[in-house]
Design an enzyme around this catalytic site. Structure first.
Site, short mmCIF file in Angstrom:
data_model
loop_
_atom_site.label_atom_id
_atom_site.label_comp_id
_atom_site.label_asym_id
_atom_site.label_seq_id
_atom_site.Cartn_x
_atom_site.Cartn_y
_atom_site.Cartn_z
N SER A 129 0.84 -1.20 0.00
CA SER A 129 0.00 0.00 0.00
C SER A 129 0.88 1.25 0.00
O SER A 129 1.99 1.22 0.56
CB SER A 129 -0.86 0.01 1.27
N TYR A 154 -0.64 -0.30 10.04
CA TYR A 154 -0.90 -0.92 8.74
C TYR A 154 0.27 -0.66 7.78
O TYR A 154 0.83 -1.59 7.21
CB TYR A 154 -2.20 -0.32 8.20
N LYS A 158 3.06 -3.29 6.26
CA LYS A 158 3.20 -3.43 4.80
C LYS A 158 4.66 -3.21 4.38
O LYS A 158 5.19 -3.92 3.53
CB LYS A 158 2.28 -2.45 4.07
#
Lengths: 326, 326
Positions: A129, A154, A158
């Site tokens: 992402s 998050y 990633k």
């Protein structure tokens, strides 16, 4: 060959599966195109109904990706490819750090280790992402060579998985590629815990005649891409020549950099004649803070050079959604 | 307050411990200077003999850093600081991937989780490395804003721990700082599995009247720093104002960028009059490949702005070694 999609019961996982079945072939660990005879969609739960396109090549399996034995049971052939999409999303990861670590970090490790255990060299596409970028040092435009200082758990997990994919590839444990996704539009169904969930909502809810509440300001900028190009990008990256990817296997997918206001304008252009639900701006500091930490603009030179697809325009993305879901 | 040093029986761990005892105080989780009443040196094994400077504040403990219960047992007070130095080194990590993952990644996670479990906000200094940089996209000079695409498992795990330190800090789980070390000179004792081990050897072995075999070419460039400044840098980074560090808690320590030939010249200048062992160039492709992937030159603007120490010259580093160990 077998293909495993983790997060396979999600929106993108299902669309990817449908497209893979339609194509029927992928480059296998042999380096040659092979027929897909088995497609395993793994997720935390099975979809409520078996999709009409799911022929007898397709198996759904539910389970916990943070359980190593479960994951090694999925990746049980040497002629295999893996699309690793399973993830706790951005807002969810901010609310539950331990869950994000368990699913995104340890789940990722389980997938990479299971690939390593095969005697072939499985190709693996990891869904990363642009939330890997962020922080005070972030430049106005983020490209593939920008330092990754994520400001969400998050984004941190990633980034870590991108690093693992690079090192597992360097060591010859698997043949990895990471696709860095911008905000994906237009997701059908219900809002989710992604902080960017409202971006799909601002198209979806008005088209359903429902009120849409936008938690950020109209001038908020973000890179977006339609789901058809996301799916096409995953497959193109899977098929790309490893040598051309070099030692950094992470590529930002193409994207459009648009404001919330511009997205609403595109909706109004494409949906002219339809009766649309109202759009209301209701700032939410939690969501605003997460979005403010993300890149406002992204370049995608490597993706373009690799031939990864990009929708023709924002309007086309909205037209596709209407065609596919309404 | 208590101070824990993981990797505490290693060369830098022991020197850091001695210096902390000499100073007697550190900034505690309260934000105020506190007296150090307990100093725990944890490592895979205890040192062969208890050092003369180790007074009754000092405890040595051996154990496995990849065991979570062991690590949480070390970090057992709220008024605590941790220097996390334990690590599999670069060459060792290339030879044993699983060991590097277990010690560097999972060991790091255990340390960060143990800090998180305290009700104070422990300061943590993590020993990272400029081996976090590398790859085809690496610029000629690596600074704190350069993308991290490490080309060793060691560098990969160090990058991951930098990311974890940043996110644990952002979440308010601990108050972390990562010190990115250049090649440390001059390590006393025996060569180790670090690919850069020969850099200390080229001073140490000739001064001991022994032959030194150099596995790389004389023109090989690398950033180096003396151990006194490394130890001073760890402590200065511990004491630095968190606000001044901002959202990226990783700082490259100051360094000198010198060639192997220049280091030999410094040795000959400083040791004039001594009888030196011979230096022989014997290229080793395994070591050359690792070193070729590392940065040749490094900037350290943030470290300088934060007041982190830098030895006066390469010659002074060699003089310090002779004073301290010969």
């Amino acid at each position: 060959m077998k293909v495993v999609i983790t997060g396979g019961a999600g929106f993108i996982g299902l669309r990817l599966a449908e497209e893979l079945l339609r194509r029927g072939r992928l480059t296998g660990p042999s380096g040659e195109p092979e027929a897909i005879d088995s497609l395993l969609l793994f997720d935390v739960s099975e979809p409520p109904a078996r999709p009409a396109w799911a022929d007898d090549r397709v198996t759904f399996q539910s389970g916990d990706i943070s359980d190593a034995a479960t994951v090694s049971g999925l990746i049980d052939r040497d002629d295999i490819s893996v699309f690793h999409l399973a993830s706790v999303v951005s807002g969810g990861g901010e609310l539950d750090f331990d869950l994000a670590m368990r699913v995104n970090l340890h789940g990722g490790l389980n997938v990479f280790e299971a690939c390593r255990a095969r005697s072939g060299l499985p190709r693996l596409v990891f869904a990363s992402s642009i939330a890997v970028f962020g922080g005070a040092g972030m430049p106005a435009v983020v490209g593939d060579h920008v330092k990754q200082t994520p400001q969400t758990t998050y984004g941190m997990t990633k980034t870590i998985c991108e690093l693992l994919v690079n090192d597992y590839t360097r060591k010859g444990f698997l043949d990895g590629r990471s696709a860095r996704l911008p905000t994906v539009i237009v997701r059908p169904g219900k809002p989710n815990q992604a902080a960017s969930s409202f971006v799909s909502g601002l198209f979806r809810e008005p088209l359903n005649g429902e009120v849409c509440r936008i938690p950020v300001a109209p001038e908020t900028m973000m890179p977006v891409l339609g789901y058809r190009s996301i799916v096409g990008g995953f497959i193109a990256l899977h098929e790309a020549d490893g040598e051309a990817l070099g030692d950094d296997r992470a590529v930002s997918l193409p994207s459009f950099t648009v404001s919330v206001a511009e997205m609403i304008e595109a909706l109004n252009r494409v949906a002219s004649g339809r009766s649309l639900g109202e759009i209301v701006f209701e700032p939410d500091p939690f969501i605003e803070a997460i979005c403010a930490g993300w890149p406002q603009d992204a370049s995608h030179d490597r993706a373009t050079a690799l031939g990864l697809p990009k929708d023709a325009s924002l309007d086309v993305i909205v037209e596709n959604y209407i065609e596919d879901y309404l």
